[in-house]
Design an enzyme around this catalytic site. Sequence first.
Site, short mmCIF file in Angstrom:
data_model
loop_
_atom_site.label_atom_id
_atom_site.label_comp_id
_atom_site.label_asym_id
_atom_site.label_seq_id
_atom_site.Cartn_x
_atom_site.Cartn_y
_atom_site.Cartn_z
N VAL A 61 14.23 40.95 -20.99
CA VAL A 61 15.52 40.64 -21.60
C VAL A 61 15.57 39.23 -22.18
CG1 VAL A 61 16.83 42.26 -20.19
CG2 VAL A 61 16.51 39.91 -19.39
N TYR A 62 14.59 38.41 -21.91
CA TYR A 62 14.59 37.06 -22.46
C TYR A 62 14.35 37.14 -23.97
CZ TYR A 62 14.07 35.18 -17.67
OH TYR A 62 14.23 34.86 -16.35
N SER A 63 15.36 36.77 -24.74
CA SER A 63 15.28 36.79 -26.20
C SER A 63 14.81 38.13 -26.74
CB SER A 63 14.35 35.66 -26.70
OG SER A 63 14.94 34.41 -26.49
#
Length: 369
Positions: A61-63
């Site tokens: 989900v990071y970036s």
Amino acid sequence: MEYRQLGTSGLKVPALSFGAGTFGGRGPLFGAWGTTDAQEARRLVDICLEAGINLFDTADVYSEGASEEVLGRAVRGRRDQVLLSTKAGLPTGDGPLDAGTSRSRLIKTTEDALRRLGTDHLDLFQLHAFDAATPVEEVLSALDQLVRSGKIRYVGVSNFAGWQLMKSLSASERNGFPRYVAHQVYYSLVGRDYEWELMPLGRDQGVGALVWSPLGWGRLTGKLRRGRPLPPGSRLHDTADYGPPVDDEHLYDVVDALDEVAGETGRTVPQVAINWLLQRPTVSSVIIGARNEEQLRQNIGAVGWSLSPEQTARLDAASHRPAPYPYFPYERQEGFARLNPPLLKPPPAPAPAGASPLADTTPVASPAV
């Protein structure tokens, strides 16, 4: 760099690891964290490896997956020098198959992470959150399949409650599934909830803590001071609502104590805050992040020295918060503590006004409730 066992596993990890949440820069939250591209990321990885930091943590989900992609490009050509850790389970879309840790989704998220990172295996794979809709046996069976296939080496979790982690560990023991060896947790001088249940559980069950946001969601950088407005460049303007809440007066009390210790040690406020964490039970590694080389080098300066017992005690006292039920009797009452001694002792009660500093001020135990 000091290396520690990850829980009771055979995997050794550095006392400091690097969090790639600043890589990619997509979306309102992660765009505010940082916009590090592949070239900048490679330089940060260079600095980490020079300092002995070889564990790099990210998440799908990071970036929107860009963090994994940038990290993969940054470690290309030196995969055998690094440990790659990622997380999955949080929603990545609005569809019914875009969230959770069902068997089908775990297999897909693992394959997607391997592709984005440009590798054939993950050294550590962690569930980003507990999925109440999927039986733990299904989750662990899928992880067992992925471990046996060689795509995952070790498994862990993040942001689990105590009962959720213990239920999963019990299912692993009953069925011979892989055991969670890591718990990625929020822990800082302004957020010590980890100590009440998850730390004793980790000690008892051999689950090592990987600490995220050791600077209290950016509040312990040394830039926030009592009586001053939030600095213009602080990311808290955009991200405060996403992170753990902190009472302002409590924050300022902790910063005051950090300032004193920083002045005595010749270290910065962030270095002192991170060093305090490195002395805590069950902590295998503290995950540091950085938007640039200067921040990274400063955070690396948290290792190679130690706070004195007296300095640690002062920070303990400034950051201590009363434990909630059912933990407060074990902290406050001698009878409870004799049956189940806490891993960390609460700070002593302050001496009454006019009392000798050498007087015994230990409070008399209350009757058991």
